[in-house]
Design a protein around this motif. Structure first.
Motif, PDB file in Angstrom:
ATOM      1  N   ASP A  14     -11.081  11.988   4.823  1.00 14.14           N
ATOM      2  CA  ASP A  14     -10.330  11.248   3.808  1.00 14.14           C
ATOM      3  C   ASP A  14      -9.761   9.949   4.380  1.00 14.14           C
ATOM      4  N   LEU A  15      -9.592   9.899   5.693  1.00 13.07           N
ATOM      5  CA  LEU A  15      -9.089   8.685   6.322  1.00 13.07           C
ATOM      6  C   LEU A  15      -9.976   7.487   5.993  1.00 13.07           C
ATOM      7  N   GLY A  16     -11.282   7.733   5.873  1.00 12.93           N
ATOM      8  CA  GLY A  16     -12.187   6.651   5.524  1.00 12.93           C
ATOM      9  C   GLY A  16     -11.896   6.082   4.152  1.00 12.93           C
ATOM     10  N   TYR A  17     -11.576   6.955   3.185  1.00 10.03           N
ATOM     11  CA  TYR A  17     -11.201   6.477   1.853  1.00 10.03           C
ATOM     12  C   TYR A  17      -9.918   5.653   1.910  1.00 10.03           C
ATOM     13  N   LEU A  18      -8.925   6.159   2.658  1.00  7.45           N
ATOM     14  CA  LEU A  18      -7.642   5.463   2.743  1.00  7.45           C
ATOM     15  C   LEU A  18      -7.788   4.077   3.369  1.00  7.45           C
ATOM     16  N   LEU A  19      -8.614   3.977   4.383  1.00  5.49           N
ATOM     17  CA  LEU A  19      -8.797   2.698   5.064  1.00  5.49           C
ATOM     18  C   LEU A  19      -9.784   1.791   4.331  1.00  5.49           C
ATOM     19  N   GLY A  20     -10.550   2.360   3.414  1.00  4.45           N
ATOM     20  CA  GLY A  20     -11.556   1.557   2.720  1.00  4.45           C
ATOM     21  C   GLY A  20     -12.705   1.156   3.619  1.00  4.45           C
ATOM     22  N   LYS A  21     -12.959   1.961   4.646  1.00  2.00           N
ATOM     23  CA  LYS A  21     -14.028   1.669   5.611  1.00  2.00           C
ATOM     24  C   LYS A  21     -14.862   2.925   5.820  1.00  2.00           C
ATOM     25  N   ASN A  22     -16.160   2.784   5.658  1.00  4.22           N
ATOM     26  CA  ASN A  22     -17.083   3.915   5.748  1.00  4.22           C
ATOM     27  C   ASN A  22     -17.190   4.425   7.189  1.00  4.22           C
ATOM     28  N   PRO A  23     -16.884   5.712   7.446  1.00  2.00           N
ATOM     29  CA  PRO A  23     -16.998   6.239   8.811  1.00  2.00           C
ATOM     30  C   PRO A  23     -18.421   6.226   9.351  1.00  2.00           C
ATOM     31  N   ALA A  24     -19.410   6.098   8.483  1.00  5.89           N
ATOM     32  CA  ALA A  24     -20.805   6.201   8.932  1.00  5.89           C
ATOM     33  C   ALA A  24     -21.339   4.911   9.532  1.00  5.89           C
ATOM     34  N   ARG A  25     -20.578   3.811   9.437  1.00  2.13           N
ATOM     35  CA  ARG A  25     -21.113   2.570   9.995  1.00  2.13           C
ATOM     36  C   ARG A  25     -19.993   1.710  10.574  1.00  2.13           C
ATOM     37  N   LEU A  99      -3.066  -1.330   3.721  1.00  2.46           N
ATOM     38  CA  LEU A  99      -1.712  -1.821   3.950  1.00  2.46           C
ATOM     39  C   LEU A  99      -0.948  -1.920   2.632  1.00  2.46           C
ATOM     40  N   ALA A 100      -1.638  -2.276   1.572  1.00  2.00           N
ATOM     41  CA  ALA A 100      -1.001  -2.392   0.260  1.00  2.00           C
ATOM     42  C   ALA A 100      -0.818  -1.050  -0.422  1.00  2.00           C
ATOM     43  N   GLY A 101      -1.456   0.000   0.114  1.00  2.00           N
ATOM     44  CA  GLY A 101      -1.328   1.325  -0.482  1.00  2.00           C
ATOM     45  C   GLY A 101      -2.199   1.526  -1.702  1.00  2.00           C
ATOM     46  N   THR A 102      -3.386   0.929  -1.697  1.00  2.18           N
ATOM     47  CA  THR A 102      -4.313   1.110  -2.809  1.00  2.18           C
ATOM     48  C   THR A 102      -5.596   1.766  -2.310  1.00  2.18           C
ATOM     49  N   CYS A 103      -6.188   2.589  -3.169  1.00  7.41           N
ATOM     50  CA  CYS A 103      -7.444   3.266  -2.834  1.00  7.41           C
ATOM     51  C   CYS A 103      -8.178   3.530  -4.149  1.00  7.41           C
ATOM     52  N   ARG A 104      -9.246   2.824  -4.377  1.00  8.91           N
ATOM     53  CA  ARG A 104      -9.938   2.899  -5.654  1.00  8.91           C
ATOM     54  C   ARG A 104     -10.568   4.272  -5.873  1.00  8.91           C
ATOM     55  N   GLU A 105     -11.190   4.825  -4.846  1.00  9.70           N
ATOM     56  CA  GLU A 105     -11.893   6.094  -5.001  1.00  9.70           C
ATOM     57  C   GLU A 105     -10.958   7.291  -5.075  1.00  9.70           C
ATOM     58  N   ARG A 106      -9.898   7.278  -4.255  1.00 10.45           N
ATOM     59  CA  ARG A 106      -8.977   8.422  -4.189  1.00 10.45           C
ATOM     60  C   ARG A 106      -7.540   7.932  -4.259  1.00 10.45           C
ATOM     61  N   PRO A 107      -7.087   7.415  -5.400  1.00  9.48           N
ATOM     62  CA  PRO A 107      -5.747   6.806  -5.466  1.00  9.48           C
ATOM     63  C   PRO A 107      -4.615   7.772  -5.128  1.00  9.48           C
ATOM     64  N   GLU A 108      -4.824   9.087  -5.384  1.00 10.26           N
ATOM     65  CA  GLU A 108      -3.756  10.042  -5.099  1.00 10.26           C
ATOM     66  C   GLU A 108      -3.470  10.159  -3.610  1.00 10.26           C
ATOM     67  N   LEU A 109      -4.448   9.811  -2.765  1.00 18.10           N
ATOM     68  CA  LEU A 109      -4.263   9.927  -1.320  1.00 18.10           C
ATOM     69  C   LEU A 109      -3.205   8.962  -0.787  1.00 18.10           C
ATOM     70  N   THR A 110      -3.052   7.823  -1.442  1.00 17.02           N
ATOM     71  CA  THR A 110      -2.148   6.801  -0.898  1.00 17.02           C
ATOM     72  C   THR A 110      -0.705   7.263  -0.873  1.00 17.02           C
ATOM     73  N   GLU A 111      -0.340   8.190  -1.737  1.00 14.41           N
ATOM     74  CA  GLU A 111       1.044   8.677  -1.783  1.00 14.41           C
ATOM     75  C   GLU A 111       1.211  10.012  -1.067  1.00 14.41           C
ATOM     76  N   THR A 112       0.170  10.464  -0.381  1.00 16.63           N
ATOM     77  CA  THR A 112       0.204  11.768   0.280  1.00 16.63           C
ATOM     78  C   THR A 112       0.535  11.627   1.761  1.00 16.63           C
TER      79      THR A 112
END
Length: 474
Positions: A14-25, A99-112
């Motif tokens: 889930d860290l990849g979603y939060l950072l907006g960076k794909n762990p695979a590349r 840094l802004a606390g936004t996540c398009r794919e998993r928005p609920e994660l930003t407040e967790t």
């Protein structure tokens, strides 16, 4: 410069979603001072680590400047290797959404809140481990800091000011990044770009929700703003806002106070009396301190004798309302040049307040906590030192004449005190004696034989200044 962020949250990827960076590349981003690389040394369901590697180009930083003095130092320094303001820039550009606390794919994660561990390979810390703990532990982090020796081959030389720092906490990723964004430059103390008013806005924006309550907020502000006094003073005033009540509550309380005084049109009488008194001093340059929504300012700019009028308030919102009320954007150029609105606090010395003939402080002092009055004295009477000061405050004795005001209550919910006439005269007389001002007192509003007038006014005249040519009584 290497920063890693690790989590054991399930699933850890889930860290990849939060950072907006794909762990695979792996990804590379060009920045003005070099390149930033983002990659994941580990990424599975149990643990995930993201790395931000900065490749700072010291040659590119100074190429074309033509600076002869200190040229070697520009190329031979620690900038490519240590966490600094370059890291803050990289966080704001490369990890902007996190840094802004936004996540398009998993928005609920930003407040967790999730378990996070941030490790900075080389972090300068002027102040050592003690400072690292003072900065991060109040924010809920467990701090581990390993000092780097000055020379591994010469242990007798001791340790350097560089540390490998690991911060651990269960927190939101946005909070971790925000704390790093602000505190890494504070520890380094060598920002690579110009520090001006925009940096105050950044500090307040990224410090929202935690900096005001931090026990080291003054030191953080001073270091973040490179000890530029005016900027530090502005930042602290806006963080603390000692004189400003909450906006919504303030509006309702102001309405209550206005309704209470409406019967005798006290506010109009008060403003008119202050205006006459200022006019009588012969002042050309006038301050309205705690100007609020600009009621007195509107009267002052209608007086051609006042060539320069400056209104100052601790509340940005009040200044915006004042600007609208004064229609600053529609004033004729010559009239507009005569007036300025500035943001500031009466708790801190401000050189912008120096050089004025007179200052008005209308219904302001009672909003200050009594321990802050000494600082207010120094700011106005010791440092700003206008030739004349006109100050008004409620007369507590008159409160019994308002049947709608319950016994023991102040006229305004934000008042910290209300003085009797004797108390006010004792305070004002002491101020004048301490700072070289004579003081006279005058009632404002209908005067009751038993309890006096609803408002009391003190007029301070500096002992080396020309005395007023007329009085305002009546």
């Amino acid at each position: 410069m290497l920063l890693t962020i690790r989590t054991t949250h399930q699933p850890a990827t889930d860290l990849g979603y939060l950072l907006g960076k794909n762990p695979a590349r792996a990804q590379t981003f060009e920045l003005g001072f070099g390149n930033a690389h983002v990659f994941y040394p580990e990424a599975d369901e149990r643990a995930c680590t993201a790395a931000l590697l900065l490749d700072v180009d010291p040659v590119g930083l100074v190429r074309g400047r033509g600076d002869a003095e200190g040229a070697l130092d520009q190329y031979v320094n620690d900038r490519p290797y240590v966490a600094s303001s370059f890291l803050s820039v990289a966080l704001s550009r490369v990890l902007r959404s996190a840094l802004a606390g936004t996540c398009r794919e998993r928005p609920e994660l930003t407040e967790t809140p999730i378990p996070l561990e941030a490790r900075i390979a080389v972090l300068p810390a002027r102040g050592g481990q003690a400072l690292l703990r003072r900065l991060f532990e109040p924010l809920g982090y467990t701090v581990a800091a390993d000092a780097h020796p000055l020379d591994p081959a010469r242990p007798e030389w001791g340790d350097s000011r560089y540390f490998t720092v690991t911060l651990s906490a269960v927190t939101r990723l946005r909070d971790l990044l925000t704390h790093l964004y602000v505190l890494v430059p504070v520890l380094d103390g060598a920002k690579h770009y110009y520090v001006g008013d925009a940096e105050v806005e950044k500090l307040l924006r990224h410090g929202e929700g935690w900096l005001a309550a931090h026990p080291e907020r003054e030191m953080i502000a001073a270091r973040y703003l490179k000890h530029r006094r005016s900027l530090v003073r502005d930042a602290i005033a806006r963080l603390v806002q000692p004189e400003a009540p909450e906006e919504d509550a303030d509006e309702s309380r102001d309405t209550e106070e206005a309704a209470l005084e409406e019967r005798v049109s006290l506010n109009q009488q008060r403003m008119a009396t202050v205006l006459v008194t200022l006019r009588a001093t012969g002042a050309a340059k006038v301050l309205d301190l705690g100007c609020g929504e600009g009621r007195l300012l509107r009267m002052l700019i209608d007086e051609p004798a006042f060539a320069e009028v400056v209104g100052m308030d601790v509340s940005h919102r009040a200044l915006e309302i004042a600007a609208d009320r004064l229609r600053l954007d529609r004033l004729p150029p010559r009239r507009r040049e005569r007036i300025r609105l500035i943001h500031g606090s009466l708790m801190y010395r401000d050189r912008r307040l120096e050089g004025f003939d007179a200052a008005a402080v209308v219904e302001v002092v009672e909003h200050m906590d009594p321990p802050r009055l000494a600082a207010f004295e120094r700011v106005l009477w010791q440092h700003a030192r206008p030739a004349s000061i006109v100050l008004t405050t409620p007369n507590a004795e008159y409160n019994v004449r308002w049947p709608t005001l319950p016994a023991g209550r102040f006229r305004h919910g934000d008042h910290r005190f209300e003085w009797t006439r004797a108390q006010f005269q004792d305070w004002a007389g002491g101020v004048g004696e301490r700072w070289g001002y004579s003081v006279r007192f005058a009632p404002v509003g209908p005067e009751d034989a038993e309890v006096g007038a609803p408002t009391q006014m003190a007029v301070f005249t500096r002992s080396d200044a020309r005395p007023p040519v007329a009085t305002a009584e009546g």
